[in-house]
Design a protein around this motif. Structure first.
Motif, mmCIF file in Angstrom:
data_model
loop_
_atom_site.group_PDB
_atom_site.id
_atom_site.type_symbol
_atom_site.label_atom_id
_atom_site.label_comp_id
_atom_site.label_asym_id
_atom_site.label_seq_id
_atom_site.Cartn_x
_atom_site.Cartn_y
_atom_site.Cartn_z
ATOM 1 N N MET A 1 0.843 -1.179 0.000
ATOM 2 C CA MET A 1 0.000 0.000 0.000
ATOM 3 C C MET A 1 0.883 1.236 0.000
ATOM 4 N N LEU A 5 -1.931 8.637 -0.941
ATOM 5 C CA LEU A 5 -3.012 8.311 -1.874
ATOM 6 C C LEU A 5 -3.587 9.607 -2.432
ATOM 7 N N GLY A 7 -6.858 11.214 -4.968
ATOM 8 C CA GLY A 7 -8.104 10.908 -5.654
ATOM 9 C C GLY A 7 -9.130 12.008 -5.500
ATOM 10 N N PRO A 56 -10.924 4.417 -10.052
ATOM 11 C CA PRO A 56 -10.026 3.755 -9.098
ATOM 12 C C PRO A 56 -9.144 4.774 -8.379
ATOM 13 N N GLY A 57 -9.108 4.667 -7.054
ATOM 14 C CA GLY A 57 -8.300 5.578 -6.252
ATOM 15 C C GLY A 57 -9.074 6.736 -5.656
ATOM 16 N N ILE A 59 -11.611 8.854 -3.258
ATOM 17 C CA ILE A 59 -11.624 8.868 -1.795
ATOM 18 C C ILE A 59 -13.026 9.223 -1.311
ATOM 19 N N ARG A 80 -14.277 -0.854 -1.044
ATOM 20 C CA ARG A 80 -13.002 -1.113 -1.740
ATOM 21 C C ARG A 80 -13.257 -1.659 -3.138
ATOM 22 N N GLY A 83 -13.719 0.746 -5.857
ATOM 23 C CA GLY A 83 -12.532 1.476 -6.301
ATOM 24 C C GLY A 83 -12.087 2.568 -5.352
ATOM 25 N N SER A 85 -10.116 4.227 -2.540
ATOM 26 C CA SER A 85 -8.826 3.855 -1.950
ATOM 27 C C SER A 85 -8.806 3.998 -0.437
ATOM 28 N N LEU A 86 -9.600 4.903 0.105
ATOM 29 C CA LEU A 86 -9.709 5.029 1.553
ATOM 30 C C LEU A 86 -10.944 5.830 1.908
ATOM 31 N N TYR A 105 -7.851 -2.322 5.188
ATOM 32 C CA TYR A 105 -8.396 -1.223 4.395
ATOM 33 C C TYR A 105 -8.221 0.087 5.162
#
Length: 178
Positions: A1, A5, A7, A56-57, A59, A80, A83, A85-86, A105
Motif C-alpha cells: 500500500m 493516496l 483521488g 479507481p483511487g 476517496i 473497496r 474502487g 482507496s480510503l 483497508y
C-alpha cells in the motif's frame, strides 16, 4: 500500500449505515469484491449508479458515525470493490472501524476534513503523517495517524496475514532454540 493516496472526493452525510453501504440482498456476493463494489452505496438515497462513476483511487469522505448498523463485514469490502482507496469520516461505528482495519483497508478520522471537503475536491492523503491536502481549496486537514501496529496491519493486508507472519516468526525462533 502506498504511503500517499490521491483521488477525487465523494461526500456522504452522517449516520451512513451498513445497509446503505451494501444492501443485505447482495450478501450472496460476499466472496466477489468487484460484484459487491458494483452495488456499493445503493442504499443511500439519491446515489443510484454511484459505483459506476467512481474512478479507481477516489476517496470517500463522510460525516459522523459512518458504518453504523449491523456488523456486516462486507461493508468495507464493497467500498473497496467500488474502487475507493480510503475512507475519511468525522467518526466511525466501532465495528466498521475494526472490520476495515482487520482487512487492511485504510480509514482515517478527521472531523476537519469531513466538514470542509466538497464532492469532487482533489485530495492527497499521507497515511503515515495523518495529513489530508485539499488541492481544490488549498487547505490541509489533520487526521490522527495510525499507530505503528495499525500501519503494519494495513501494509500486510490485514489481520490474517499479520497473524500468519507472527506465527511463522514464533516457529522460527522456537526452531532456532532447538
Amino acid at each position: 500500500m502506498p504511503k500517499v493516496l490521491r483521488g477525487r472526493a465523494w461526500t456522504f452525510g452522517a449516520n451512513i449505515d451498513t445497509d446503505q453501504i451494501i444492501p443485505a440482498k447482495y450478501a450472496i456476493y460476499s466472496l466477489d469484491e468487484k460484484e459487491l463494489g458494483r452495488h456499493a452505496m445503493e442504499g443511500v438515497p439519491g446515489r443510484d449508479g454511484w459505483a459506476a462513476r467512481v474512478a479507481p483511487g477516489d476517496i470517500m469522505v463522510a460525516g459522523s458515525n459512518f458504518g453504523c448498523g449491523s456488523s456486516r463485514e462486507i461493508a468495507p469490502v464493497a467500498i473497496r470493490g467500488a474502487g475507493i482507496s480510503l475512507v475519511i469520516a468525522d467518526s466511525y461505528a466501532r465495528i466498521f472501524f475494526r472490520n476495515a482495519v482487520n482487512m487492511g483497508y485504510p480509514i482515517l478520522q478527521s472531523p476537519q476534513a469531513a466538514e470542509a471537503v466538497a464532492e469532487g475536491d482533489e485530495l492527497e492523503v499521507d497515511l503515515e503523517e495523518g495529513i489530508v491536502r485539499n488541492f481544490t481549496k488549498g487547505d490541509e486537514y489533520r487526521c490522527e495517524a495510525f499507530p505503528q501496529f495499525m500501519n503494519e496491519l494495513l501494509h500486510m493486508g490485514g489481520l490474517v496475514p499479520w497473524v500468519r507472519k507472527r506465527l511463522e516468526e514464533r516457529r522460527g525462533s522456537t526452531a532456532a532454540r532447538g
